[in-house]
Enzyme design. Structure first.
Site, PDB file in Angstrom:
ATOM      1  N   GLU A 204      -4.964  -3.725  -2.127  1.00  0.00           N
ATOM      2  CA  GLU A 204      -6.409  -3.480  -2.124  1.00  0.00           C
ATOM      3  C   GLU A 204      -6.761  -2.252  -1.274  1.00  0.00           C
ATOM      4  OE1 GLU A 204      -4.633  -5.816  -0.773  1.00  0.00           O
ATOM      5  OE2 GLU A 204      -5.694  -7.025   0.733  1.00  0.00           O
TER       6      GLU A 204
ATOM      7  N   PHE B  56       0.812  -1.229   0.000  1.00  0.00           N
ATOM      8  CA  PHE B  56       0.000   0.000   0.000  1.00  0.00           C
ATOM      9  C   PHE B  56       0.836   1.266   0.000  1.00  0.00           C
ATOM     10  CE2 PHE B  56       0.903  -0.232   4.574  1.00  0.00           C
ATOM     11  CZ  PHE B  56       1.091   1.112   4.869  1.00  0.00           C
TER      12      PHE B  56
ATOM     13  N   SER C  42       5.444  -7.069   3.135  1.00  0.00           N
ATOM     14  CA  SER C  42       6.041  -7.417   4.424  1.00  0.00           C
ATOM     15  C   SER C  42       6.814  -8.740   4.323  1.00  0.00           C
ATOM     16  CB  SER C  42       4.924  -7.526   5.466  1.00  0.00           C
ATOM     17  OG  SER C  42       4.003  -8.511   5.064  1.00  0.00           O
TER      18      SER C  42
ATOM     19  N   GLU D 112       9.355  -4.456  12.810  1.00  0.00           N
ATOM     20  CA  GLU D 112       9.031  -3.290  11.985  1.00  0.00           C
ATOM     21  C   GLU D 112       7.701  -2.699  12.465  1.00  0.00           C
ATOM     22  OE1 GLU D 112       7.773  -3.998   7.876  1.00  0.00           O
ATOM     23  OE2 GLU D 112       9.019  -2.309   7.241  1.00  0.00           O
TER      24      GLU D 112
ATOM     25  N   CYS E 144       9.534   1.739   3.268  1.00  0.00           N
ATOM     26  CA  CYS E 144      10.441   0.623   3.572  1.00  0.00           C
ATOM     27  C   CYS E 144      11.850   1.131   3.807  1.00  0.00           C
ATOM     28  CB  CYS E 144      10.435  -0.379   2.432  1.00  0.00           C
ATOM     29  SG  CYS E 144      11.031   0.366   0.929  1.00  0.00           S
TER      30      CYS E 144
ATOM     31  N   LYS F 206      -1.215  -7.041  -9.383  1.00  0.00           N
ATOM     32  CA  LYS F 206      -2.218  -7.014  -8.318  1.00  0.00           C
ATOM     33  C   LYS F 206      -1.757  -5.993  -7.274  1.00  0.00           C
ATOM     34  CE  LYS F 206      -2.888  -8.426  -4.416  1.00  0.00           C
ATOM     35  NZ  LYS F 206      -3.490  -7.246  -3.751  1.00  0.00           N
TER      36      LYS F 206
HETATM   37  P1  NAD Z   1       1.608  -6.715   2.931  1.00  0.00           P
HETATM   38  O1  NAD Z   1       2.666  -7.746   2.949  1.00  0.00           O
HETATM   39  O2  NAD Z   1       0.515  -6.786   3.923  1.00  0.00           O
HETATM   40  O3  NAD Z   1       0.889  -6.705   1.478  1.00  0.00           O
HETATM   41  C1  NAD Z   1       1.612  -6.670   0.295  1.00  0.00           C
HETATM   42  C2  NAD Z   1       0.811  -7.342  -0.804  1.00  0.00           C
HETATM   43  O4  NAD Z   1       0.622  -8.714  -0.454  1.00  0.00           O
HETATM   44  C3  NAD Z   1      -0.577  -6.733  -1.002  1.00  0.00           C
HETATM   45  O5  NAD Z   1      -0.840  -6.659  -2.384  1.00  0.00           O
HETATM   46  C4  NAD Z   1      -1.493  -7.724  -0.306  1.00  0.00           C
HETATM   47  O6  NAD Z   1      -2.770  -7.807  -0.913  1.00  0.00           O
HETATM   48  C5  NAD Z   1      -0.761  -9.043  -0.442  1.00  0.00           C
HETATM   49  N1  NAD Z   1      -1.020  -9.938   0.698  1.00  0.00           N
HETATM   50  C6  NAD Z   1      -1.265  -9.570   1.981  1.00  0.00           C
HETATM   51  N2  NAD Z   1      -1.454 -10.661   2.751  1.00  0.00           N
HETATM   52  C7  NAD Z   1      -1.326 -11.733   1.947  1.00  0.00           C
HETATM   53  C8  NAD Z   1      -1.407 -13.155   2.163  1.00  0.00           C
HETATM   54  N3  NAD Z   1      -1.646 -13.659   3.367  1.00  0.00           N
HETATM   55  N4  NAD Z   1      -1.204 -13.963   1.104  1.00  0.00           N
HETATM   56  C9  NAD Z   1      -0.945 -13.461  -0.105  1.00  0.00           C
HETATM   57  N5  NAD Z   1      -0.869 -12.138  -0.370  1.00  0.00           N
HETATM   58  C10 NAD Z   1      -1.047 -11.273   0.641  1.00  0.00           C
HETATM   59  O7  NAD Z   1       2.352  -5.282   2.988  1.00  0.00           O
HETATM   60  P2  NAD Z   1       1.700  -3.848   3.102  1.00  0.00           P
HETATM   61  O8  NAD Z   1       1.180  -3.663   4.482  1.00  0.00           O
HETATM   62  O9  NAD Z   1       0.821  -3.565   1.961  1.00  0.00           O
HETATM   63  O10 NAD Z   1       3.017  -2.938   2.906  1.00  0.00           O
HETATM   64  C11 NAD Z   1       3.898  -2.640   3.957  1.00  0.00           C
HETATM   65  C12 NAD Z   1       5.075  -3.583   3.970  1.00  0.00           C
HETATM   66  O11 NAD Z   1       5.748  -3.550   2.726  1.00  0.00           O
HETATM   67  C13 NAD Z   1       6.125  -3.185   4.999  1.00  0.00           C
HETATM   68  O12 NAD Z   1       6.582  -4.349   5.624  1.00  0.00           O
HETATM   69  C14 NAD Z   1       7.220  -2.552   4.164  1.00  0.00           C
HETATM   70  O13 NAD Z   1       8.513  -2.592   4.728  1.00  0.00           O
HETATM   71  C15 NAD Z   1       7.145  -3.373   2.926  1.00  0.00           C
HETATM   72  N6  NAD Z   1       7.766  -2.697   1.794  1.00  0.00           N
HETATM   73  C16 NAD Z   1       8.978  -3.134   1.390  1.00  0.00           C
HETATM   74  C17 NAD Z   1       9.627  -2.499   0.346  1.00  0.00           C
HETATM   75  C18 NAD Z   1      10.969  -2.959  -0.103  1.00  0.00           C
HETATM   76  O14 NAD Z   1      11.422  -2.481  -1.126  1.00  0.00           O
HETATM   77  N7  NAD Z   1      11.647  -3.861   0.585  1.00  0.00           N
HETATM   78  C19 NAD Z   1       9.005  -1.418  -0.300  1.00  0.00           C
HETATM   79  C20 NAD Z   1       7.748  -1.011   0.127  1.00  0.00           C
HETATM   80  C21 NAD Z   1       7.124  -1.664   1.186  1.00  0.00           C
END
Ligand code: NAD
Length: 497
Positions: free
Chosen positions: A176, A149, A226, A382, A281, A173
Site C-alpha cells: 500500500e 514496498f 518481512s 534486519e 532483501c 495485493k
Molecule cells: P512487510 O512485511 O511490512 O509487508 C509486506 C506485505 O505484507 C505488504 O503487502 C503489506 O501490506 C502486508 N502486511 C504488512 N503487515 C501485515 C500484517 N500484519 N498482516 C498481513 N499482511 C501484512 O514488508 P515491507 O516493509 O513492505 O518490505 C520489506 C521487507 O520485505 C524486508 O523485510 C525485506 O527483507 C523483505 N523482502 C524480502 C524479499 C525476499 O525475496 N526474501 C524480497 C523483497 C523484500
C-alpha cells in the site's frame, strides 16, 4: 487528490470500502495520492472474477498464453520510462536503479514466454507390457500474491507472469506504500490481450491479506515481505489448506578474505550496502573482515561512504535516494542510536543528513559501523537501510560460522582470489543464494530466487523452474488399450514380471 483504485475484471474498481491509505513522494515528503484499502467483500469480489476467468484461461493452449506474454514484454519495453518514473515517485530509489529492477522483472516475462516448452511433461512407452504412462502439469486455479514496498515492479513480476503463463488466474495485493506500478502493469497486460479477470489488483492492508487467506477459492499464495509476516502467511495459509511460498527478511553477509582484490570488494560492498538505500532483501548489511584486512577495509569504505551522493531519485547525480517513509526513516535512525549504545564504533554517521530544497524528504546519509559483534541488535536484526556493519573474524572458519549461525539465510558472498576458499564457502554456507566475487548474487529469471532458514517459509523458490512447479500440480496418467481377451480380476499389487 489522486485516488488509486483497484483493478478487477479488466477495469478500475472502487469497491465498497471507505478506508484509504496515504501514498507519499519520499523525495519531497509530500502526499501524492490516496489509495483504496479493500474490504473483505472487495477482495472476495476480485477472487470471484478470477475464478470465473480461470474456466476459459486454463483451457487456452500454452502457446496462446505465451503470445500474450510476448506482447506484454514489448509493452513493458515501450513504457519503461513511465514505469520507472512511477517507481521513483513512490519508492524513492534512483532512476537507473529503478529501471534495472524493472528489467529484472521483465526477464521473468521473457522466461514465461517459453511456457509451452516448460509444460511439455514426460512420457514413457511401455511402463508395463502395452501400458503407457505420462505426467503432465496442470494449473492450480486462483493464485494470490502479496508483495513488499521495496520492488514494486520486480517482485510482483516474480509471481504473476509465471502463474498466468501456467494457466492460473491471479489476485495481487501490492504494498500500500507504492501501489501505482502494479496497476499500470495490469493495464499493459490487458492491452497485450489478457482476458478480463485473469489478473486482478486489490489494494489494501491486513484486512485484504486476511480475506485472501480465508477465501477458499484462493488455492495458492505467494508472499514476499518481512519475516514475522511471512511466518504468519505460511502458518495461516497452511491452516486454510493452501499451497504457500513465503519469502521473508534477510541479513546478508559479505566475507572479505585477506587475499581478495580489495578494491573490487570495496566497490562491490558499496553498491550492495548503499544501493537502493539498503532497502533490498539482497542488500549486504554485514561485512566480515577476515584476518588482518579489517583496518584497511574500514579505511577504504569510510572514504567512499562519506563521498556518497545522496539526493532525489530523479536527479542524475544521485547514487542513493531517500527511504520509503517517514516512519521507516525514524526506525533506521533508531537502529543507528542502538548501535552506538551497544558499543559499536560509528565510523560514518549519516543521521543528520539534509538537502537544501528537500528538507521534508526522508533522507539519511550512509552509515558505517566497525567492531560490531554478534550479540548486538544491529547485527542480529534486519535494519533495511543504508547501514553497514563491519564484524572482525579471526579466520575463514569463524567467518563461515557467523554466516551459518545467523537466523536469516537469504544471500551471502565471499571476496577471495583463492579457489579453495570460494568453493568450500559455496558448498558449506547455509544460505539460499551465494556469490563468489559477486556482491549481490540474485539469480537470473531462468534460475530461481529464494533463501534458506527464516528467509523463506515453504518449499519452493520464486520464478524459474521452481516457479513452474509452484504454480502447477502434477498428474500422472497410466493407460492401456487392450484388445481381444479380457484379463481376469487381479488382487495383488501389479509388478513388472
Ligand atoms: P512487510 O512485511 O511490512 O509487508 C509486506 C506485505 O505484507 C505488504 O503487502 C503489506 O501490506 C502486508 N502486511 C504488512 N503487515 C501485515 C500484517 N500484519 N498482516 C498481513 N499482511 C501484512 O514488508 P515491507 O516493509 O513492505 O518490505 C520489506 C521487507 O520485505 C524486508 O523485510 C525485506 O527483507 C523483505 N523482502 C524480502 C524479499 C525476499 O525475496 N526474501 C524480497 C523483497 C523484500
Amino acid at each position: 487528490m489522486n485516488t488509486i483504485h483497484h483493478f478487477v475484471n479488466g477495469k478500475k474498481f472502487s469497491g465498497d470500502s471507505k478506508r484509504v491509505g496515504k501514498v507519499f513522494n519520499p523525495a519531497t515528503g509530500e502526499q501524492s495520492a490516496e489509495v483504496k484499502l479493500a474490504s473483505t467483500q472487495d477482495v472476495n469480489n476480485a477472487v470471484d472474477n478470477a475464478k470465473k476467468a480461470f474456466e476459459t484461461w486454463s483451457n487456452k493452449p500454452p502457446l496462446q498464453r505465451a503470445r500474450v506474454m510476448f506482447k506484454f514484454k514489448e509493452l513493458i519495453e515501450k513504457n519503461s520510462d513511465e514505469l520507472t518514473k512511477i517507481i521513483v515517485s513512490e519508492h524513492g530509489k534512483v532512476y537507473e536503479d529503478a529501471k534495472g529492477s524493472l528489467t529484472r522483472g521483465l526477464e521473468v516475462v521473457e522466461y514465461a514466454c517459453g511456457i509451452p516448452q516448460m509444460l511439455k511433461g514426460e512420457f514413457t512407452e511401455n511402463v508395463g507390457s502395452n501400458v503407457d504412462s505420462w505426467s503432465i502439469r496442470q494449473p492450480l486455479g486462483v493464485c494470490a500474491g502479496i508483495t513488499p514496498f521495496n520492488f514494486p515492479a520486480m517482485v510482483p513480476m516474480w509471481m504473476f507472469p509465471m502463474a498466468i503463463a501456467c494457466g492460473n488466474t491471479f489476485v495481487l495485493k501490492p504494498s500500500e506504500k507504492d501501489p501505482s506500478c502494479s496497476i499500470k502493469l495490469a493495464e499493459l497486460l490487458k492491452e497485450a490481450g489478457l482476458p478480463d479477470g485473469v489478473l486482478n489488483i486489490v489494494n489494501g492492508d491486513k484486512e485484504a491479506v486476511d480475506a485472501l487467506i480465508k477465501n477458499k477459492d484462493v488455492v495458492a499464495m505467494s508472499f514476499v515481505g518481512s519475516t514475522p509476516i511471512a511466518k504468519y502467511i505460511y502458518e495461516n495459509c497452511a491452516k486454510n489448506e493452501k499451497r504457500v511460498q513465503a519469502l521473508g527478511g534477510a541479513k546478508n553477509h559479505c566475507v572479505v578474505m585477506p587475499d581478495c582484490d580489495l578494491e573490487q570488494a570495496v566497490n562491490g560492498l558499496m553498491g550492495a550496502a548503499y544501493g537502493s538505500a539498503g532497502e533490498r532483501c539482497m542488500a549486504q548489511s554485514v561485512a566480515v573482515a577476515v584476518g588482518s584486512i579489517g583496518d584497511q577495509l574500514v579505511s577504504l569504505l569510510s572514504k567512499k561512504v562519506e563521498a556518497l551522493k545522496v539526493g532525489p531519485g530523479m536527479d542524475k547525480q544521485s547514487e542513493m535516494g531517500p527511504l520509503v517513509t517517514k516512519e521507516h526513516l525514524a526506525k533506521v535512525k533508531d537502529y543507528v542510536d542502538i548501535g552506538v549504545k551497544e558499543g559499536a564504533k560509528l565510523v560514518v554517521d549519516g543521521r543528520n543528513f539534509k538537502i537544501q530544497g528537500y528538507e521534508k524528504g526522508y533522507y539519511i546519509g550512509g552509515c558505517l559501523f566497525d567492531h560490531v559483534s554478534k550479540n548486538m541488535r544491529i547485527y542480529k536484526e534486519e535494519i533495511f537501510g543504508p547501514v553497514l556493519s563491519v564484524v572482525r573474524a579471526k579466520n575463514f572458519d569463524e567467518a563461515l560460522s557467523l554466516v551459518n549461525d545467523h537466523e536469516f539465510g537469504n544471500g551471502v558472498s565471499i571476496f577471495t582470489r583463492d579457489g579453495d576458499s570460494g568453493r568450500t564457502f559455496s558448498s558449506k554456507a547455509k544460505i539460499g543464494m551465494v556469490g563468489i566475487n559477486i556482491p549481490i548474487p540474485v539469480p537470473m529469471a531462468f534460475h530461481s530466487f529464494g533463501g534458506w532458514k527464516r528467509s523463506l517459509f515453504g518449499d519452493q523458490h520464486m520464478h524459474g523452474p521452481e516457479g513452474v512447479r509452484f504454480y502447477t500440480k502434477l498428474k500422472t496418467i497410466t493407460s492401456r488399450w487392450p484388445s481381444g481377451s479380457r484379463t481376469d480380476p487381479e488382487f495383488v499389487m501389479p509388478t513388472m514380471k
